[in-house]
Design a protein around this motif. Structure first.
Motif, mmCIF file in Angstrom:
data_model
loop_
_atom_site.group_PDB
_atom_site.id
_atom_site.type_symbol
_atom_site.label_atom_id
_atom_site.label_comp_id
_atom_site.label_asym_id
_atom_site.label_seq_id
_atom_site.Cartn_x
_atom_site.Cartn_y
_atom_site.Cartn_z
ATOM 1 N N GLU A 5 -3.357 0.208 8.715
ATOM 2 C CA GLU A 5 -2.783 -0.602 7.596
ATOM 3 C C GLU A 5 -2.713 -0.083 6.350
ATOM 4 O O GLU A 5 -3.962 0.653 5.920
ATOM 5 C CB GLU A 5 -3.567 -2.055 7.696
ATOM 6 N N LYS A 7 -1.979 -0.596 2.167
ATOM 7 C CA LYS A 7 -1.604 -1.469 1.281
ATOM 8 C C LYS A 7 -1.454 -0.635 -0.174
ATOM 9 O O LYS A 7 -2.297 0.434 -0.279
ATOM 10 C CB LYS A 7 -3.012 -2.242 1.087
ATOM 11 N N THR A 17 -7.726 -9.864 -2.824
ATOM 12 C CA THR A 17 -7.773 -8.566 -2.033
ATOM 13 C C THR A 17 -9.085 -8.721 -1.148
ATOM 14 O O THR A 17 -8.917 -8.037 -0.052
ATOM 15 C CB THR A 17 -7.958 -7.897 -3.243
ATOM 16 N N LYS A 20 -7.675 -10.062 1.935
ATOM 17 C CA LYS A 20 -6.991 -9.219 2.758
ATOM 18 C C LYS A 20 -8.079 -8.246 3.494
ATOM 19 O O LYS A 20 -7.589 -7.832 4.675
ATOM 20 C CB LYS A 20 -6.048 -8.293 1.664
ATOM 21 N N ILE A 48 -6.177 1.718 0.952
ATOM 22 C CA ILE A 48 -5.892 0.931 -0.349
ATOM 23 C C ILE A 48 -5.522 1.993 -1.390
ATOM 24 O O ILE A 48 -6.172 2.661 -1.861
ATOM 25 C CB ILE A 48 -7.066 0.132 -0.896
ATOM 26 N N GLN A 51 1.243 4.017 -0.784
ATOM 27 C CA GLN A 51 2.695 3.434 -0.380
ATOM 28 C C GLN A 51 3.534 4.716 0.054
ATOM 29 O O GLN A 51 3.215 5.938 -0.167
ATOM 30 C CB GLN A 51 3.072 2.500 -1.500
#
Length: 167
Positions: A5, A7, A17, A20, A48, A51
């Motif tokens: 995943e 973020k 956060t 999450k 984290i 992107q």
């Protein structure tokens, strides 16, 4: 992808956060061992501060022990260990990694111990719910599968007793 995943930048001191990260860890801990073992030797990775096509990072300063202290009320005292890592991007920012350990047959089901009420959504994760990470999303385990990728409660119970079989 049940094992990854990503973020973008998050406020590492916010309750949202923390929720999450807890949701990811609980979902990863409740995966089926055989399916989890297909990637990263069963580990799951939360990135984290990254992107598509960039890695802006998050402000430096997040300490592993502080994150663990914030997560403990959600994860509970019996939750398996996880690893925390970082890669510096510049003098002020870094990308963080939360690495969930592989699930094992015979492990208990890991429920959420505390909910978070955000401004945009109902409380998530919910106390005593079993979150499961499968097919790139974390969801509440249900009594029956609604799609082929859903994890059913009986599959979690089979893992707990070490049956290692799928229904």
């Amino acid at each position: 992808m049940a094992y990854l995943e990503v973020k973008g930048p998050l406020d590492m001191n916010s309750k949202a956060t923390t929720a999450k990260i807890a949701k990811f860890l609980l979902g990863a801990a409740n995966r089926r061992p055989g399916e989890a073992a297909r990637h990263f030797h069963g580990c799951a990775l939360l990135v984290i501060g990254a992107q598509k096509n960039s890695a802006p990072g998050v402000p430096r300063g997040t300490e592993a022990h502080e994150l663990e202290d914030r997560l403990r009320p959600c994860l509970g005292p019996q939750f398996p260990a996880f690893e925390f890592g970082r890669i510096g991007i510049d003098s002020d920012h870094e990308v963080l990694f939360v690495i969930a350990q592989p699930p094992e047959d015979g492990q208990t089901i890991f429920p959420c111990h505390r909910s978070y009420q955000g401004d945009e959504r109902p409380a998530r994760p919910k106390p005593d719910g079993a979150l499961v990470r499968d097919s790139g999303a974390t969801a509440v385990g249900s009594g029956s599968a609604t799609r082929s990728s859903d994890i059913r409660a009986d599959q979690l119970i089979n893992r707990q007793v070490g049956a290692a079989r799928t229904a």
